[in-house]
Scaffold this motif. Structure first.
Motif, mmCIF file in Angstrom:
data_model
loop_
_atom_site.group_PDB
_atom_site.id
_atom_site.type_symbol
_atom_site.label_atom_id
_atom_site.label_comp_id
_atom_site.label_asym_id
_atom_site.label_seq_id
_atom_site.Cartn_x
_atom_site.Cartn_y
_atom_site.Cartn_z
ATOM 1 N N THR A 154 0.767 -1.200 0.033
ATOM 2 C CA THR A 154 -0.090 0.002 0.027
ATOM 3 C C THR A 154 0.790 1.297 -0.201
ATOM 4 O O THR A 154 0.339 2.607 -0.543
ATOM 5 N N ALA A 158 1.979 2.726 -4.612
ATOM 6 C CA ALA A 158 1.753 4.210 -5.010
ATOM 7 C C ALA A 158 2.941 4.853 -4.946
ATOM 8 O O ALA A 158 2.894 5.784 -6.146
ATOM 9 N N LEU A 163 -1.151 6.749 -7.423
ATOM 10 C CA LEU A 163 -2.188 6.256 -6.589
ATOM 11 C C LEU A 163 -3.182 5.291 -7.347
ATOM 12 O O LEU A 163 -3.786 4.253 -7.032
ATOM 13 N N LEU A 167 -4.103 1.246 -6.716
ATOM 14 C CA LEU A 167 -5.287 1.004 -6.366
ATOM 15 C C LEU A 167 -6.115 0.121 -7.328
ATOM 16 O O LEU A 167 -6.780 -0.657 -6.869
ATOM 17 N N LEU A 171 -6.891 -2.975 -5.299
ATOM 18 C CA LEU A 171 -8.697 -3.135 -4.746
ATOM 19 C C LEU A 171 -9.267 -4.277 -5.637
ATOM 20 O O LEU A 171 -10.361 -4.617 -5.343
#
Length: 268
Positions: A154, A158, A163, A167, A171
């Motif tokens: 995480t 990034a 970012l 993600l 995700l």
């Protein structure tokens, strides 16, 4: 090695001159990490930092795959208790700077291949240079298991890729290949499958031939710039350069330049 130890996997080490070759060895389970393997990996990284004869580490895996990630049946109880698998006081292979753990100072290269899931991605992002086989299958799939990536993905995804790109993979837990990993700066080189370890060792030996104090200082300054900003890192330029310039290796660097020969560095 006992039957139980074999079933739990192992982390094996081999010294190749100034390079410590670290092997993840549980191919029958796609190198899924058990608590024993975590502990031994921390011990191997600590050995690299503590042995003055060792200058560079190379992490790779036995079998067809780098690692499928955590062996959840053995790791889940630790997660539920909020415990870490690497004992306090050792060098943390994930290099997160958590309280009670040492941070690595010497360079680490990683050769990845085949399935490289979850922890596998986080180990390579925590290293310095990554060589990937062109058959890699990457996935940061913790969301598919009801947990979060806590080994650095995480943070570092990034930082490397922005970012949105981070993600996209954090995700969805989707699977992506070596070309996408290269595009996102997760790996530095992609080579035909079967040649990733040779290339990582070639690069490691090149790094090991440089002045060890200068290599460590350069690595730590670049890391500080990423983690704390360029202005903080810049303030180290003069004191660090002064220390290096007064080293035996710096004198050898000047002498080898004048004598038109390869330098022979001692790490002093």
């Amino acid at each position: 090695m006992s039957t139980q130890e074999h079933l739990e996997g192992s982390i094996d080490c081999e010294v190749l001159e100034h390079v410590l070759l670290i092997s993840i060895n549980r191919p029958a389970k796609r190198n899924g990490f058990t608590p024993k393997m975590f502990r031994e990996l921390g011990e191997a990284y600590t050995r690299l930092d503590d042995d003055p004869a060792l200058r560079v580490g190379v992490l790779h895996a036995m079998g067809e795959h780098f690692t499928a990630g955590l062996d959840l049946p053995t790791i889940a109880p630790l997660m539920q208790r909020g415990e870490k698998a690497v004992p306090l006081g050792l060098v943390d292979p994930l290099n997160l700077g958590m309280e009670g753990y040492r941070r690595r100072t010497k360079p680490m290269l990683v050769a990845v291949k085949g399935i490289t899931y979850t922890l596998g991605i986080e180990l390579m992002l925590a290293a310095d240079i990554v060589v990937a086989a062109d058959n890699c299958r990457f996935s940061q799939l913790e969301v598919k298991r009801g947990i979060m990536a806590t080994g650095g993905a995480t943070l570092r995804m990034a930082e490397r890729a922005g970012l949105g790109n981070a993600l996209l993979h954090l995700l969805t837990g989707d699977e992506f290949g070596s070309a996408e990993a290269l595009r996102l700066n997760f790996v530095q080189k992609v080579v035909p499958a079967g040649r990733e370890l040779d290339e990582a060792l070639r690069l490691a030996q090149t790094v090991a031939a440089q002045a060890p104090l200068a290599v460590v200082a350069s690595r730590l300054n670049a890391l500080k710039a990423v983690e704390h900003g360029p202005l903080v890192a810049m303030h180290e330029f003069i004191p660090v350069q002064r220390r290096l310039a007064n080293s035996i290796d710096a004198a050898e660097g000047v002498r080898s330049f004048a004598e038109k020969r390869p330098a022979r560095f001692s790490g002093r």
